[in-house]
Design a protein around this motif. Structure first.
Motif, PDB file in Angstrom:
ATOM      1  N   GLY A  28       0.822  -1.210   0.000  1.00  0.00           N
ATOM      2  CA  GLY A  28       0.000   0.000   0.000  1.00  0.00           C
ATOM      3  C   GLY A  28       0.854   1.256   0.000  1.00  0.00           C
ATOM      4  N   LEU A  32       0.972   4.327  -2.693  1.00  0.00           N
ATOM      5  CA  LEU A  32       0.897   5.750  -2.333  1.00  0.00           C
ATOM      6  C   LEU A  32       2.137   6.508  -2.805  1.00  0.00           C
ATOM      7  CD1 LEU A  32      -0.608   5.452   1.254  1.00  0.00           C
ATOM      8  CD2 LEU A  32      -1.746   6.311  -0.812  1.00  0.00           C
ATOM      9  N   THR A  36       2.316   9.711  -5.343  1.00  0.00           N
ATOM     10  CA  THR A  36       3.082  10.926  -5.060  1.00  0.00           C
ATOM     11  C   THR A  36       4.018  11.252  -6.210  1.00  0.00           C
ATOM     12  OG1 THR A  36       2.974  10.430  -2.705  1.00  0.00           O
ATOM     13  CG2 THR A  36       4.637  12.013  -3.417  1.00  0.00           C
ATOM     14  N   ALA A  62      -3.955   6.732  -5.312  1.00  0.00           N
ATOM     15  CA  ALA A  62      -4.162   7.150  -3.922  1.00  0.00           C
ATOM     16  C   ALA A  62      -5.309   6.371  -3.274  1.00  0.00           C
ATOM     17  CB  ALA A  62      -4.428   8.641  -3.852  1.00  0.00           C
ATOM     18  N   LEU A  63      -6.393   6.180  -4.000  1.00  0.00           N
ATOM     19  CA  LEU A  63      -7.526   5.417  -3.460  1.00  0.00           C
ATOM     20  C   LEU A  63      -7.138   3.965  -3.207  1.00  0.00           C
ATOM     21  CD1 LEU A  63     -10.555   5.380  -2.745  1.00  0.00           C
ATOM     22  CD2 LEU A  63     -10.986   4.764  -5.121  1.00  0.00           C
ATOM     23  N   GLY A  65      -4.035   2.688  -2.824  1.00  0.00           N
ATOM     24  CA  GLY A  65      -3.019   2.598  -1.775  1.00  0.00           C
ATOM     25  C   GLY A  65      -3.582   2.826  -0.390  1.00  0.00           C
ATOM     26  N   SER A  66      -4.429   3.836  -0.248  1.00  0.00           N
ATOM     27  CA  SER A  66      -5.007   4.098   1.073  1.00  0.00           C
ATOM     28  C   SER A  66      -5.955   2.979   1.499  1.00  0.00           C
ATOM     29  CB  SER A  66      -5.708   5.453   1.101  1.00  0.00           C
ATOM     30  OG  SER A  66      -6.729   5.505   0.134  1.00  0.00           O
ATOM     31  N   SER A  67      -6.649   2.381   0.556  1.00  0.00           N
ATOM     32  CA  SER A  67      -7.525   1.243   0.884  1.00  0.00           C
ATOM     33  C   SER A  67      -6.708   0.050   1.370  1.00  0.00           C
ATOM     34  CB  SER A  67      -8.349   0.836  -0.330  1.00  0.00           C
ATOM     35  OG  SER A  67      -9.187   1.871  -0.735  1.00  0.00           O
ATOM     36  N   VAL A  69      -3.681   0.080   2.742  1.00  0.00           N
ATOM     37  CA  VAL A  69      -3.115   0.401   4.055  1.00  0.00           C
ATOM     38  C   VAL A  69      -4.201   0.328   5.132  1.00  0.00           C
ATOM     39  CG1 VAL A  69      -2.109   2.260   5.429  1.00  0.00           C
ATOM     40  CG2 VAL A  69      -1.198   1.768   3.164  1.00  0.00           C
ATOM     41  N   PHE A  70      -5.382   0.855   4.865  1.00  0.00           N
ATOM     42  CA  PHE A  70      -6.467   0.818   5.839  1.00  0.00           C
ATOM     43  C   PHE A  70      -6.864  -0.618   6.170  1.00  0.00           C
ATOM     44  CE2 PHE A  70     -11.037   0.579   6.756  1.00  0.00           C
ATOM     45  CZ  PHE A  70     -11.072   1.329   7.922  1.00  0.00           C
TER      46      PHE A  70
END
Length: 81
Positions: A28, A32, A36, A62-63, A65-67, A69-70
């Protein structure tokens, strides 16, 4: 692209050594990091990270990667790290 690929390689090593949560967090994080790089670098320098338009690529990466990681941070491990 090489930096992102190296972080993904680290994630694969963690997953192969049965550290799936750390591997997922690194994967993740790599996604991200790719978002970047796509946001900050000119299109001529990002290589294979440029698939569609810059806003679409950054938003999708971003969506995703953040998903990842979450989910990796909140999932119940059931005794496995």
């Amino acid at each position: 692209m090489v930096i992102v690929a190296l972080v993904i390689l680290v994630a694969i090593v963690f997953v192969a050594s049965e550290r799936w949560r750390r591997g997922a967090l690194f994967f993740g994080g790599a996604t991200l990091l790719a978002a970047t790089f796509r946001l900050c670098l000119p299109t001529a320098r990002v290589g294979l990270l440029a698939v569609r338009s810059k806003p679409f690529d950054v938003g999708a990466l971003a969506l995703l990667g953040s998903s990842i990681v979450f989910i990796a941070a909140t999932i119940n491990t059931l005794g496995v790290s």
